[in-house]
Every structure is written in structure tokens, then in C-alpha cells.
Design a protein around this motif. Structure first.
Motif, short mmCIF file in Angstrom:
data_model
loop_
_atom_site.label_atom_id
_atom_site.label_comp_id
_atom_site.label_asym_id
_atom_site.label_seq_id
_atom_site.Cartn_x
_atom_site.Cartn_y
_atom_site.Cartn_z
N LEU A 1 27.05 5.41 14.28
CA LEU A 1 27.89 6.25 15.13
C LEU A 1 28.70 5.40 16.10
N ALA A 2 28.12 4.31 16.59
CA ALA A 2 28.82 3.45 17.53
C ALA A 2 29.91 2.63 16.84
N GLU A 3 29.64 2.16 15.62
CA GLU A 3 30.59 1.29 14.94
C GLU A 3 31.69 2.09 14.23
N ARG A 4 31.30 2.98 13.33
CA ARG A 4 32.32 3.74 12.60
C ARG A 4 32.84 4.93 13.40
N GLY A 5 31.99 5.49 14.28
CA GLY A 5 32.40 6.66 15.04
C GLY A 5 32.87 6.38 16.44
N ARG A 6 32.68 5.14 16.93
CA ARG A 6 33.12 4.75 18.27
C ARG A 6 32.44 5.58 19.35
N LEU A 7 31.16 5.85 19.17
CA LEU A 7 30.42 6.69 20.11
C LEU A 7 30.43 6.11 21.52
N LEU A 8 30.36 4.79 21.65
CA LEU A 8 30.29 4.21 22.99
C LEU A 8 31.64 4.30 23.70
N SER A 9 32.73 4.36 22.96
CA SER A 9 34.03 4.64 23.59
C SER A 9 34.05 6.06 24.14
N TRP A 10 33.49 7.00 23.36
CA TRP A 10 33.40 8.36 23.89
C TRP A 10 32.56 8.37 25.17
N ALA A 11 31.42 7.66 25.16
CA ALA A 11 30.53 7.65 26.32
C ALA A 11 31.22 7.01 27.53
N ALA A 12 31.99 5.95 27.29
CA ALA A 12 32.69 5.29 28.40
C ALA A 12 33.74 6.23 29.00
N GLN A 13 34.42 6.98 28.14
CA GLN A 13 35.39 7.94 28.65
C GLN A 13 34.70 9.05 29.43
N HIS A 14 33.58 9.55 28.88
CA HIS A 14 32.83 10.60 29.57
C HIS A 14 32.32 10.11 30.92
N ALA A 15 31.95 8.83 30.97
CA ALA A 15 31.37 8.27 32.20
C ALA A 15 32.38 8.22 33.34
N ARG A 16 33.65 8.37 33.04
CA ARG A 16 34.65 8.38 34.11
C ARG A 16 34.51 9.60 35.01
N THR A 17 33.92 10.66 34.46
CA THR A 17 33.68 11.87 35.27
C THR A 17 32.19 12.14 35.47
N GLN A 18 31.36 11.69 34.51
CA GLN A 18 29.91 11.88 34.63
C GLN A 18 29.22 10.74 33.87
N PRO A 19 28.54 9.83 34.58
CA PRO A 19 27.87 8.73 33.88
C PRO A 19 26.86 9.26 32.86
N ILE A 20 26.78 8.58 31.73
CA ILE A 20 25.82 8.95 30.69
C ILE A 20 25.37 7.70 29.97
N ARG A 21 24.08 7.62 29.69
CA ARG A 21 23.54 6.52 28.89
C ARG A 21 23.39 6.99 27.44
N VAL A 22 23.39 6.02 26.53
CA VAL A 22 23.26 6.34 25.11
C VAL A 22 22.18 5.45 24.51
N ALA A 23 21.15 6.06 23.93
CA ALA A 23 20.12 5.31 23.21
C ALA A 23 20.46 5.36 21.72
N LEU A 24 20.74 4.21 21.15
CA LEU A 24 21.10 4.10 19.73
C LEU A 24 19.83 3.84 18.94
N LEU A 25 19.42 4.83 18.16
CA LEU A 25 18.23 4.72 17.32
C LEU A 25 18.66 4.42 15.89
N ASP A 26 18.01 3.45 15.27
CA ASP A 26 18.40 3.05 13.91
C ASP A 26 17.18 2.98 13.00
N PRO A 27 17.22 3.66 11.86
CA PRO A 27 16.12 3.50 10.92
C PRO A 27 16.25 2.17 10.17
N PRO A 28 15.18 1.43 10.02
CA PRO A 28 15.25 0.21 9.20
C PRO A 28 15.61 0.55 7.76
N ASP A 29 16.11 -0.45 7.03
CA ASP A 29 16.48 -0.24 5.64
C ASP A 29 15.32 0.36 4.86
N GLY A 30 15.64 1.43 4.13
CA GLY A 30 14.64 2.05 3.27
C GLY A 30 13.80 3.12 3.93
#
Length: 368
Positions: A173-202
Motif C-alpha cells: 500500500l505504501a509503495e504502489r498505493g502511496r499510502l504514506l503520502s496520503w498520511a502526510a497530507q492528512h497529518a497537515r490537519t490531523q496527525p496520524i501514524r501508520v503501522a505497515l504490517l507485511d506477511p512474509p512470503d508464503g
């Protein structure tokens, strides 16, 4: 639709006889083959084509040195597709050689069509400023630990409270979807943290298919590890496809862990609506989990579910549309404040990305 009103797709090929011609009503696909060396060309898509009219076929027709196919516009702003090309008894999957637009995909790049009314989200150009920190956790009952990376917007101290967005398939979501850009824009009016959870291969299918051990691990190990590092307010679970199912399962099994849900194109399979998925190894477990959620708790035994604000988005032309609409009805019946946002797209990362603004902003703001 007259070809004279069509335009080659933006930045299209210099060969005027090849590549897609696009207008607001549809697409004419063209593949040059002056010597008629190919045995056939077929359009390959993973979205519903049943509404394109009687008799429509994805097979191209050859005439005057090229293969062509007219596609009436489906209910979408943009399309992702591939071709299969047949030659000398072989079939080859390929992107459109006449269309320079490409969309990265885990299963191979796809060509992209954008209709004239499509607009990218305004936040895409926002720099994703802020540290990303790895948080180590033990594996516990899981075969491997859950990889966790925590994004905090620039200037937000660890002892400052802020909502936490818990994101399945976080790195994607962060790489192909640019989720952290969305979060940075949202943080201009309301700070928000993002926990990126990733399943290991398989392990994605195992974990995200309503695995109770995985859900317990998030509630009992991962979330406490995050909240021990930073001061957290509301926790919003974000997931797409199977990731959405896993977030909903987490909220149902551990209701105190999640304050709100953002579920996108959820794989809410049922035998009636999704027989085409019956070969999926975890199909029965997914169907059982969906059935349990839809049925609601046994009021004579179970406590009522914690009905949290929930955003559900789904592509207008994707197969999951019908099971998502059924889930909207089921959750609303159980008292969930549900917002349903159909997106003129398919089961794609860009479709999910385009639904975040303003829908996800509104969900987060409502949890203050």
C-alpha cells in the motif's frame, strides 16, 4: 462511436495504426499485424464484462493489416488489461505493445487505459516526510513474526497522542498505493501514524484468511508492541481483498482492539456468490468466517458485537462487488455505522488508493 472522435491514449505510440484509441464512450484496441502472422489476439481482464452488451466477445478481429476490438466503456474511470497473443500453436501473455502506460502488479505489469474524466487524487504529490521505524515482535504461535514498520509524520513526538492506521499489506500500500503520502497530507490537519504490517512470503493466504491465531497475535502482541512505543488514540484497521477480511475478523474476535474499519474490496466469499473461487485452498474457512459475521452473535450466549464506524469501498466492475454489498447489509443490520463507497474501478491498487480521499479522511476525523 466514430473513430474520428477518438484520441490515442496519452503519450501513445507514434505508429498511428497501433495502440488504443480512447474516448468517453469506450476504447478501440489495435494491434498491427500487416503480414497476418498471428493466429489470434484476445483481451484479458479480471473484471466483470457481463454488462458490455449481448454478443460482445474479447476476441479481436483481423482486417486490413491489424487486429481490432471495440470495447464499450464499462462503469469505470480507468481499466487495466493484458493481451494473449496466439502464434504457431503457442499463447503468450503480454502488455499492449502500442500503449506505453503500465501499472505494476505482483502478477505481472498491466497496460492501463484512462478515460477523459479520470483524475488522480490531489494528495499524490505530497512528500511522505517522517521517520519509518521497524518494530520487532516475537512470533509466538505464528510460524514467523509479523514484520511491522511504523510511520510517524515529521515533528510528531512519541508522547503525543494520534490515531493509528493499522494497514495490512502495508509495504505494498505504501509503495504502489502511496499510502504514506496520503498520511502526510492528512497529518497537515490531523496527525496520524501508520503501522505497515507485511506477511512474509508464503504466509499471506494463511494469515489473512480469517486465521484465529493471526488475529490473536495482532491483538495480544503486535498492537501492545506499538502502543508501548508511541501514545496511540483510535486504531483504524485498513485492509484490501483478503487483508480486509482479516481486519474484520480481528475486530470481531478482539473487539477492543479496533476503533474503526476501512475495508476495501473485501474477499467476503460465499458459496452462492463466489463459486469461481472454490478452488482457493482456504475457501471453506473464508466462507465460514463470512457466514459467522453475517449471522451475527447468538444473543442468548454471546455479547453483542462492538459496532464500530466502518468504511467499505469496492470497485463497480469487480466480482467482489456483490459479496461486499451483502456485507454492508449484514453489518448495518447489526448496528455498525457503515459507509459504502463504490469506486468506478476494479480490484486494483489504484482503485483502492483513489478511494482514500475523502472517505478515509472522513472516517478518521469522525473518530476523534
Amino acid at each position: 462511436m466514430s473513430a474520428r472522435h477518438r484520441r490515442p491514449d496519452e503519450d501513445g505510440p507514434t505508429d498511428p495504426g497501433s495502440g488504443p484509441l480512447v474516448d468517453s464512450d469506450g476504447v478501440r484496441f489495435r494491434v498491427a499485424d500487416p503480414a497476418h502472422e498471428l493466429a489470434g489476439v484476445r483481451l484479458q481482464v479480471d473484471w466483470m464484462t457481463g454488462d458490455l452488451g449481448p454478443g460482445w466477445t474479447p476476441e479481436f478481429a483481423w482486417s486490413d493489416g491489424r487486429w481490432t476490438l471495440d470495447l464499450p466503456r464499462p462503469a469505470a474511470w480507468r481499466l487495466e488489461y493484458q493481451f494473449t497473443v496466439r502464434r504457431d500453436g503457442d499463447t503468450v501473455w503480454t502488455t499492449d505493445p502500442g500503449n506505453p502506460r503500465r501499472v505494476p502488479n505482483p502478477f505481472g505489469d498491466k497496460s492501463e487505459i484512462r478515460f477523459p474524466d479520470y483524475r488522480e487524487p490531489p494528495w499524490l504529490l505530497t512528500p511522505a516526510t517522517g521517520p519509518v521505524t521497524e518494530i520487532a515482535t516475537p512470533g509466538g504461535r505464528l510460524a514467523r513474526p509479523v514484520p511491522v514498520r511504523l510511520f510517524s509524520p515529521a515533528g510528531l513526538a512519541s508522547d503525543q497522542p494520534a490515531p493509528l492506521l493499522l494497514a495490512h499489506d502495508g509495504s505494498d500500500l505504501a509503495e504502489r498505493g502511496r499510502l504514506l503520502s496520503w498520511a502526510a497530507q492528512h497529518a497537515r490537519t490531523q496527525p496520524i501514524r501508520v503501522a505497515l504490517l507485511d506477511p512474509p512470503d508464503g504466509l499471506r493466504d494463511q494469515w489473512y484468511s480469517a486465521d484465529p491465531d493471526y488475529c490473536a497475535h495482532l491483538a495480544e502482541v503486535v498492537l501492545p508492541a506499538i502502543t508501548a512505543r508511541v501514545l496511540t488514540g483510535s486504531v483504524i484497521g485498513l485492509g484490501a481483498s483478503l487483508g480486509a477480511l482479516a481486519m474484520l475478523t480481528l475486530q470481531r474476535r478482539h473487539p477492543g482492539s479496533i476503533s474503526g474499519l476501512a475495508l476495501q474490496s473485501g474477499s467476503f466469499f460465499t458459496p452462492e456468490l463466489d463459486p469461481q473461487e472454490s478452488g482457493y485452498p482456504f475457501f471453506d474457512r473464508v466462507c465460514a468466517a463470512v457466514r459467522q459475521v453475517a449471522a451475527g452473535p447468538d444473543r442468548s450466549v454471546d455479547a453483542p458485537p462492538r459496532a464500530v464506524p466502518t468504511l467499505i469501498t469496492c470497485g463497480t466492475i469487480e466480482e467482489n462487488r456483490f459479496n461486499n454489498e451483502a456485507m454492508v447489509t449484514a453489518l448495518a443490520t447489526q448496528g455498525y455505522p457503515v459507509t459504502f463507497r463504490p469506486v468506478p474501478d476494479a480490484h486494483t491498487m489504484i482503485g483502492w488508493r483513489d478511494a482514500w480521499y475523502p472517505a478515509l479522511d472522513e472516517l478518521v476525523a469522525g473518530l476523534r
